[in-house]
Design a protein around this motif. Structure first.
Motif, short mmCIF file in Angstrom:
data_model
loop_
_atom_site.label_atom_id
_atom_site.label_comp_id
_atom_site.label_asym_id
_atom_site.label_seq_id
_atom_site.Cartn_x
_atom_site.Cartn_y
_atom_site.Cartn_z
N GLU A 73 17.23 20.00 -0.86
CA GLU A 73 17.35 18.72 -0.73
C GLU A 73 19.15 18.62 -1.06
N GLU A 74 20.09 17.97 0.10
CA GLU A 74 21.38 16.76 -0.35
C GLU A 74 21.89 15.64 -0.70
N LYS A 75 22.47 15.19 -1.54
CA LYS A 75 22.67 13.46 -1.23
C LYS A 75 23.79 13.33 -1.93
N PHE A 76 24.51 11.80 -1.64
CA PHE A 76 25.54 11.72 -2.50
C PHE A 76 25.44 11.66 -4.18
N ASP A 77 25.36 11.00 -4.89
CA ASP A 77 25.84 11.00 -5.76
C ASP A 77 27.70 11.12 -6.80
N ILE A 78 27.39 10.08 -7.38
CA ILE A 78 28.90 9.40 -8.19
C ILE A 78 29.06 10.98 -9.08
N ARG A 79 27.97 11.12 -9.78
CA ARG A 79 27.90 11.49 -11.17
C ARG A 79 28.25 12.95 -11.14
N TYR A 80 28.18 13.75 -9.70
CA TYR A 80 27.52 15.35 -9.54
C TYR A 80 29.33 15.22 -8.51
N PRO A 81 30.17 16.49 -9.37
CA PRO A 81 31.06 16.23 -7.91
C PRO A 81 30.40 17.27 -6.91
N LYS A 82 30.87 17.78 -5.33
CA LYS A 82 30.59 17.85 -4.25
C LYS A 82 29.21 19.21 -5.18
N ASP A 83 28.13 20.00 -3.92
CA ASP A 83 28.43 21.62 -4.57
C ASP A 83 27.67 22.07 -5.48
N PHE A 84 27.37 20.52 -6.70
CA PHE A 84 26.44 20.84 -8.13
C PHE A 84 25.47 20.36 -8.07
N VAL A 85 24.68 21.02 -9.22
CA VAL A 85 22.97 21.09 -9.50
C VAL A 85 23.33 19.82 -9.70
N ILE A 86 22.43 18.67 -9.05
CA ILE A 86 21.27 17.89 -9.66
C ILE A 86 20.34 17.45 -10.27
N ALA A 87 19.35 18.43 -9.28
CA ALA A 87 17.65 18.80 -10.27
C ALA A 87 17.50 19.82 -9.98
N GLN A 88 16.30 20.65 -10.38
CA GLN A 88 15.95 21.74 -10.31
C GLN A 88 14.31 21.73 -9.93
N TYR A 89 13.67 22.60 -9.33
CA TYR A 89 12.36 22.77 -9.98
C TYR A 89 12.01 24.42 -9.29
N PRO A 90 11.36 24.96 -9.92
CA PRO A 90 10.10 24.43 -11.16
C PRO A 90 11.33 24.21 -12.28
N ASP A 91 11.30 23.53 -13.78
CA ASP A 91 12.07 22.39 -14.91
C ASP A 91 12.61 24.12 -15.70
N PRO A 92 13.21 23.55 -16.26
CA PRO A 92 13.66 25.07 -17.15
C PRO A 92 13.34 25.06 -18.04
N GLY A 93 13.07 26.91 -18.35
CA GLY A 93 12.06 27.52 -19.68
C GLY A 93 11.06 27.52 -18.74
N THR A 94 10.13 27.40 -17.39
CA THR A 94 8.90 27.88 -17.21
C THR A 94 9.53 28.82 -16.86
N ARG A 95 8.05 29.52 -16.64
CA ARG A 95 7.84 31.50 -16.43
C ARG A 95 7.15 31.87 -15.48
N VAL A 96 7.52 32.42 -13.82
CA VAL A 96 7.20 31.98 -13.15
C VAL A 96 7.72 33.78 -12.65
N LYS A 97 6.89 34.40 -11.25
CA LYS A 97 5.63 35.63 -11.27
C LYS A 97 7.63 36.32 -10.33
N ALA A 98 7.96 36.91 -10.56
CA ALA A 98 9.09 37.71 -9.47
C ALA A 98 9.58 36.72 -8.44
N ASN A 99 10.29 36.86 -7.19
CA ASN A 99 9.92 35.76 -6.30
C ASN A 99 9.91 34.65 -5.78
N LYS A 100 9.81 34.29 -7.28
CA LYS A 100 9.44 32.69 -6.90
C LYS A 100 10.76 31.81 -6.34
N LYS A 101 10.57 30.96 -5.80
CA LYS A 101 11.40 30.16 -5.09
C LYS A 101 11.74 29.59 -6.43
#
Length: 398
Positions: A73-101
């Motif tokens: 997903e890509e969207k306009f956001d005045i809070r962040y300049p172009k090509d900066f990360v707005i959000a992510q999933y899974p959340d930071p700190g989550t432990r996942v298996k290798a090759n997880k997207k």
């Protein structure tokens, strides 16, 4: 009565059994989840880093090698300049298996809009135009303009029709209108109060406060000085205060009220040389056959007390030079060369200090004559030079 107690007891037992059943189901769920997680996620796991607020290039540098970055997903956001990360999933700190997207939401920056044309609009119209374009006002700068009316926009940055991010700032250069023209204030000293006020009004100025003080050398209602001072540049509509003579009366001047006025002191009653003395007695003569202009003559204003010379004897046509009374203490010599021209002109030197405004020299000189005038050394004073009552130059007395 016995039936009612029996029903109540049965109801309580049923509630207890339901609560136990629910607790057992919840416990079984968490137990099975732990067991299944241990079964399916056997082996090493990876903790998901925090990519929010980072540029994509930085994300690829910081990510562990066993994780896969996905940008669904890509969207306009005045809070962040172009090509900066707005959000992510899974959340930071989550432990996942290798090759997880790791799914990232990337900013497209602010949505671009066209900058409206603000030139020649007033401030209210400009603010509304920026609001409608989803922009905000930036810095303001002001200058005088001969073409654009006061409080209207002369130019802007960014220029009209250029793309600008939403809520971006637009700077404006605003007109102060036509620059006021300033001319020297004529000398009103010696005029009557009525004549002075009439002249002030006729010149487009405003008569101001009239202050009177005792002056036995002048008749009543005669102007002594003005504020602003004579020959000081003034604009149309400037208020001119007048200091007038009260004769032998005390006047209405309060202590310290006349300090802002400059006073011109006339010539001393003691006899003084009416002409400047030519340095070393005679002016330099032209060489025979010289077709160029004559060399500048050097004059020194002194107080020798000798009889005044005629214009022919002094070598200066017209009225003889009339220096004022000599200084009574240490003096500094001020040199001035007359500008080139054709006709002799009257030269005056005024010294302005905390003691007032004093005329220290007056004389008529030819073009290119050099004049040297001794001026009393008064701290923080200055000398004003006038030619035909027009201010020419101002120098500090050092």
């Amino acid at each position: 009565m016995a039936k009612k107690e029996s029903c109540l007891l049965i109801l309580v037992k049923m509630l207890i059994l339901v609560s136990i059943l629910i607790a057992a189901v919840v416990a079984a769920f968490f137990y099975l989840r732990e067991q299944l997680n241990g079964y399916f996620n056997r082996g090493d796991t990876i903790e998901v880093p925090d990519f929010r607020g980072k540029h994509l290039l930085q994300v690829y540098k910081d990510k562990p090698g066993d994780l896969v970055i996905d940008k669904p997903e890509e969207k306009f956001d005045i809070r962040y300049p172009k090509d900066f990360v707005i959000a992510q999933y899974p959340d930071p700190g989550t432990r996942v298996k290798a090759n997880k997207k790791i799914q990232l939401t990337i900013s497209l920056g602010s949505k671009l809009v066209n900058v409206p044309d603000l030139c020649r609009r007033n401030l209210r119209e400009s603010s509304l135009a920026l609001l409608n374009a989803q922009l905000v006002e930036g810095n303001r700068a002001y200058i005088h303009s001969q073409k654009i009316e006061r409080d209207k926009v002369i130019t802007q940055s960014p220029l009209p029709s250029m793309p600008q991010g939403m809520q971006g700032k637009v700077d404006m250069l605003i007109s102060l209108g036509t620059k006021p023209v300033k001319v020297p204030l004529p000398n009103l000293s010696g005029k009557t109060l009525n004549d002075a006020q009439t002249s002030i009004t006729a010149w487009g100025l405003k008569p101001g406060k009239v202050i009177s003080r005792r002056d036995s050398t002048r008749a009543m209602q005669i102007v002594i000085s003005t504020f602003p001072a004579p020959f000081e540049p003034v604009a149309e509509g400037t208020t001119v205060d007048l200091l007038v003579s009260a004769g032998n009366e005390p006047g209405n001047a309060k202590p310290g009220e006349v300090d802002r006025f400059e006073f011109t002191v006339g010539a001393s009653p003691e006899p003084a040389s009416d002409n400047p003395k030519v340095k070393e007695g005679k002016p330099p003569t032209e060489a025979v056959g010289d077709t160029g202009p004559s060399a500048p003559r050097i004059f020194i204003a002194d107080d020798s007390g000798t009889a005044p010379k005629t214009p022919e004897e002094s070598g200066v046509p017209g009225n003889p030079v009339s220096p004022v009374s000599p200084a009574t203490h240490e003096s500094t010599q001020i040199s001035f060369v007359m500008p080139d021209g054709f006709m002799p002109k009257e030269v005056k030197f005024f010294q302005v200090s905390s003691q007032g405004r004093t005329q220290v020299y007056s004389g008529t000189h030819k073009p290119l004559d050099m004049i040297k005038v001794p001026v009393p050394t008064i701290p923080n004073s200055k000398v004003q030079i006038y030619i035909n009552d027009v201010p020419i130059e101002e120098r500090p007395v050092e």
